[in-house]
Design a protein around this motif. Structure first.
Motif, PDB file in Angstrom:
ATOM      1  N   PRO A  34       0.841  -1.199   0.000  1.00 50.90           N
ATOM      2  CA  PRO A  34       0.000   0.000   0.000  1.00 50.90           C
ATOM      3  C   PRO A  34       0.880   1.254   0.000  1.00 50.90           C
ATOM      4  O   PRO A  34       2.073   1.172   0.335  1.00 50.90           O
ATOM      5  CB  PRO A  34      -0.767  -0.119   1.323  1.00 50.90           C
ATOM      6  N   PRO A  35       0.346   2.416  -0.379  1.00 50.69           N
ATOM      7  CA  PRO A  35       1.138   3.653  -0.333  1.00 50.69           C
ATOM      8  C   PRO A  35       1.687   3.911   1.073  1.00 50.69           C
ATOM      9  O   PRO A  35       1.013   3.659   2.069  1.00 50.69           O
ATOM     10  CB  PRO A  35       0.122   4.735  -0.731  1.00 50.69           C
ATOM     11  N   MET A  36       2.941   4.346   1.153  1.00 53.18           N
ATOM     12  CA  MET A  36       3.580   4.667   2.443  1.00 53.18           C
ATOM     13  C   MET A  36       4.327   5.986   2.316  1.00 53.18           C
ATOM     14  O   MET A  36       4.948   6.248   1.280  1.00 53.18           O
ATOM     15  CB  MET A  36       4.604   3.588   2.838  1.00 53.18           C
ATOM     16  N   PHE A  37       4.300   6.774   3.366  1.00 54.09           N
ATOM     17  CA  PHE A  37       5.032   8.051   3.418  1.00 54.09           C
ATOM     18  C   PHE A  37       4.700   8.941   2.214  1.00 54.09           C
ATOM     19  O   PHE A  37       5.538   9.696   1.718  1.00 54.09           O
ATOM     20  CB  PHE A  37       6.556   7.816   3.469  1.00 54.09           C
ATOM     21  N   GLY A  38       3.496   8.787   1.701  1.00 56.94           N
ATOM     22  CA  GLY A  38       3.085   9.583   0.544  1.00 56.94           C
ATOM     23  C   GLY A  38       3.658   9.089  -0.768  1.00 56.94           C
ATOM     24  O   GLY A  38       3.589   9.783  -1.789  1.00 56.94           O
ATOM     25  N   LEU A  39       4.228   7.874  -0.766  1.00 58.08           N
ATOM     26  CA  LEU A  39       4.844   7.319  -1.974  1.00 58.08           C
ATOM     27  C   LEU A  39       4.011   6.168  -2.526  1.00 58.08           C
ATOM     28  O   LEU A  39       3.520   5.324  -1.763  1.00 58.08           O
ATOM     29  CB  LEU A  39       6.255   6.809  -1.663  1.00 58.08           C
ATOM     30  N   ALA A  40       3.848   6.134  -3.837  1.00 56.41           N
ATOM     31  CA  ALA A  40       3.114   5.049  -4.501  1.00 56.41           C
ATOM     32  C   ALA A  40       3.987   3.795  -4.570  1.00 56.41           C
ATOM     33  O   ALA A  40       5.195   3.842  -4.315  1.00 56.41           O
ATOM     34  CB  ALA A  40       2.712   5.489  -5.905  1.00 56.41           C
ATOM     35  N   ASP A  41       3.360   2.662  -4.965  1.00 57.61           N
ATOM     36  CA  ASP A  41       4.087   1.389  -5.026  1.00 57.61           C
ATOM     37  C   ASP A  41       5.324   1.467  -5.920  1.00 57.61           C
ATOM     38  O   ASP A  41       6.398   0.988  -5.549  1.00 57.61           O
ATOM     39  CB  ASP A  41       3.158   0.244  -5.469  1.00 57.61           C
ATOM     40  N   TRP A  42       5.202   2.081  -7.106  1.00 60.85           N
ATOM     41  CA  TRP A  42       6.352   2.130  -8.027  1.00 60.85           C
ATOM     42  C   TRP A  42       7.491   2.997  -7.473  1.00 60.85           C
ATOM     43  O   TRP A  42       8.661   2.710  -7.719  1.00 60.85           O
ATOM     44  CB  TRP A  42       5.921   2.610  -9.415  1.00 60.85           C
ATOM     45  N   GLN A  43       7.138   4.018  -6.693  1.00 61.65           N
ATOM     46  CA  GLN A  43       8.168   4.863  -6.085  1.00 61.65           C
ATOM     47  C   GLN A  43       8.905   4.095  -4.980  1.00 61.65           C
ATOM     48  O   GLN A  43      10.134   4.185  -4.855  1.00 61.65           O
ATOM     49  CB  GLN A  43       7.529   6.133  -5.519  1.00 61.65           C
ATOM     50  N   LEU A  44       8.148   3.336  -4.190  1.00 59.14           N
ATOM     51  CA  LEU A  44       8.760   2.500  -3.143  1.00 59.14           C
ATOM     52  C   LEU A  44       9.721   1.486  -3.757  1.00 59.14           C
ATOM     53  O   LEU A  44      10.797   1.214  -3.223  1.00 59.14           O
ATOM     54  CB  LEU A  44       7.674   1.779  -2.339  1.00 59.14           C
ATOM     55  N   LEU A  45       9.317   0.928  -4.912  1.00 61.12           N
ATOM     56  CA  LEU A  45      10.150  -0.066  -5.603  1.00 61.12           C
ATOM     57  C   LEU A  45      11.526   0.516  -5.931  1.00 61.12           C
ATOM     58  O   LEU A  45      12.567  -0.088  -5.624  1.00 61.12           O
ATOM     59  CB  LEU A  45       9.451  -0.512  -6.892  1.00 61.12           C
ATOM     60  N   TYR A  46      11.547   1.685  -6.553  1.00 57.04           N
ATOM     61  CA  TYR A  46      12.814   2.316  -6.919  1.00 57.04           C
ATOM     62  C   TYR A  46      13.699   2.568  -5.689  1.00 57.04           C
ATOM     63  O   TYR A  46      14.896   2.301  -5.696  1.00 57.04           O
ATOM     64  CB  TYR A  46      12.572   3.650  -7.622  1.00 57.04           C
ATOM     65  N   ILE A  47      13.109   3.110  -4.637  1.00 58.47           N
ATOM     66  CA  ILE A  47      13.891   3.500  -3.455  1.00 58.47           C
ATOM     67  C   ILE A  47      14.422   2.274  -2.709  1.00 58.47           C
ATOM     68  O   ILE A  47      15.609   2.195  -2.372  1.00 58.47           O
ATOM     69  CB  ILE A  47      13.049   4.400  -2.529  1.00 58.47           C
ATOM     70  N   ILE A  48      13.540   1.298  -2.468  1.00 59.86           N
ATOM     71  CA  ILE A  48      13.941   0.093  -1.720  1.00 59.86           C
ATOM     72  C   ILE A  48      15.063  -0.644  -2.451  1.00 59.86           C
ATOM     73  O   ILE A  48      16.041  -1.091  -1.842  1.00 59.86           O
ATOM     74  CB  ILE A  48      12.724  -0.843  -1.496  1.00 59.86           C
ATOM     75  N   GLU A  49      14.941  -0.757  -3.789  1.00 62.07           N
ATOM     76  CA  GLU A  49      15.923  -1.542  -4.542  1.00 62.07           C
ATOM     77  C   GLU A  49      17.193  -0.753  -4.876  1.00 62.07           C
ATOM     78  O   GLU A  49      18.165  -1.323  -5.364  1.00 62.07           O
ATOM     79  CB  GLU A  49      15.269  -2.119  -5.802  1.00 62.07           C
ATOM     80  N   ALA A  50      17.207   0.554  -4.570  1.00 60.74           N
ATOM     81  CA  ALA A  50      18.422   1.359  -4.771  1.00 60.74           C
ATOM     82  C   ALA A  50      19.374   1.271  -3.574  1.00 60.74           C
ATOM     83  O   ALA A  50      20.586   1.421  -3.730  1.00 60.74           O
ATOM     84  CB  ALA A  50      18.055   2.817  -5.019  1.00 60.74           C
TER      85      ALA A  50
END
Length: 436
Positions: free
Chosen positions: A167-183
């Protein structure tokens, strides 16, 4: 020389170097192709058409192409430890910033910058392995390293699919979380590189004196033999003009077109059959597991027989058939079966292909030549994904683009055969098929 000494050194090299560089490439490949999973919701969120997505996916390789040779020459000068660390930290930062793309223009810029940041990583490691592994072990070492790409797809696809269901977290959508977590892993591992990577065998504290002396001597002996050979190229500019380097780049072009078509488009091709993001991730990973096994077994066979040409030709033809079948497939099962053929073929071709340049390149020539093969060849990573996106917009389906990619692999097989015949004629040897 006692044969036990050679096997002891080989074991130490495999255990000390390969797992770590595999981990680095695993993260590298994940950050290159996670855009395929992000696209499930990102494309709509920031207004990307199929053509725009294919263009952005491929722009990575334009940045990569422009900065590849300079990057590898810097690595040759300053050493792998410092330069690979720099590469990883900067690409991790750019990958995280990709979460804040807001439209086609910013998406294009960030994909281009990711290519610039990551330029030099893959050929840098290939060059690094050639500084440590004698010729007889080189294809297997390269195969294990490159197995990280299909492993990244096999393990990373389900992980990416699971992240896309958060689900969205910290105002970030799923695709945004994907980029950040995997970076994050790229940035962290960049600092580990500074501590763990050793530039040359002469500095290896984990080799005994007799092991170190044998390895340094063996590598020096092989380098001397190459210099004595009439076809040897050791200078950077000579390597860039060598027709064999250009031929290998063209061969690699087809395998790159195939690899990144799979990496960037396979999730969307599979998802069209109605699967969830997690199910898509699992199905995308299946062909890659089989590809890892095929890759290592085929490389061992290539090293054992010391045959390279047919070990590249046959897998390229198999991958070509896989993409043709994928264009014809009308069910999820047929698509996955076709992707198995494509994955296995592309992966199996890579290690024997990357064992070829070190047979005639060394020193600055190897740094420049390997980077040139990789940078020109990786333009296939632009052409393949872009052709799929553009032709999908024109025709409404994936088939036409898949046939184009199949054509690039057929060309790779033909050029490999021509190069092998030319090399065999120069050495006065017949061109033989791999035997079992």
């Amino acid at each position: 020389m006692h044969p036990d000494l050679e096997s002891r050194v080989s074991r130490k090299l495999m255990w000390r170097i390969i797992p770590f560089v595999m981990l680095l490439y695993f993260v590298s490949f994940l950050d290159r192709v996670n855009v395929g999973f992000a696209a499930m919701t990102m494309n709509k969120a920031i207004g990307l058409s199929a053509t725009a997505f294919g263009l952005g996916g491929g722009l990575f390789f334009i940045g990569y192409f422009l900065f590849e040779v300079p990057s590898n020459l810097i690595l040759h000068r300053v050493g792998a430890r410092i330069w690979i660390a720099r590469v990883m930290i900067t690409w991790g930062i750019v990958s995280a910033i990709s979460a804040f793309a807001s439209g086609p223009a910013s998406f294009y810029v960030l994909r281009f910058l990711l290519g610039v940041a990551e330029a030099g990583f893959f050929p840098g490691i290939i060059l690094y392995l050639s500084l440590w592994f004698p010729t007889r072990q080189r294809a297997v070492a390269a195969a294990w390293f490159m197995a990280a790409a299909p492993l990244s797809t096999a393990i990373g696809s389900p992980v990416s699919g699971a992240i896309m269901q958060l689900p969205p977290m910290f105002g970030l959508a799923d695709w945004q979380l994907l980029y950040i977590i995997e970076a994050v892993p790229a940035i962290v591992l960049g600092f580990f590189v500074l501590k763990l990577l050793i530039d040359t065998p002469a500095k290896a504290h984990w080799l005994h004196d007799d092991e170190k002396a044998w390895l340094v001597g063996k590598l020096a002996e092989e380098a001397s033999e190459k210099r004595a050979h009439a076809g040897h190229t050791g200078a950077a500019l000579s390597a860039l003009r060598d027709p064999r380097v250009l031929a290998l780049a063209l061969i690699y072009f087809g395998t790159s077109a195939g690899l990144y078509t799979l990496g960037i488009w396979a999730p969307l091709i599979i998802k069209q059959f109605g699967f969830s993001a997690l199910e898509t991730g699992l199905l995308t990973g299946v062909p890659s597991v089989l590809a890892v096994v095929a890759m290592v077994l085929w490389a061992r066979h290539s090293d054992r027989t010391q045959e390279r040409t047919w070990h590249v030709v046959l897998p390229c033809l198999l991958a070509c058939a896989g993409f043709v079948f994928a264009g014809e497939a009308g069910s999820a099962f047929a698509i996955v079966a076709a992707l198995v053929l494509a994955n296995v073929g592309i992966s199996a071709a890579k290690a024997p292909l990357w064992a070829m340049p070190s047979s005639f390149l060394s020193g600055a020539g190897a740094a420049a030549g390997i980077a040139m093969i990789n940078s020109l060849g990786n333009l296939g990573g632009f052409v393949g994904p872009f052709a799929i996106g553009w032709l999908k917009s024109v025709t409404g389906g994936y088939a036409a683009g898949l046939y184009v990619v199949a054509g690039t692999l057929a060309l790779s097989a033909a050029v490999t055969l021509l190069l092998g015949r030319k090399s065999a004629n120069e050495q006065g040897k017949p061109l033989v098929r791999p035997h079992h």
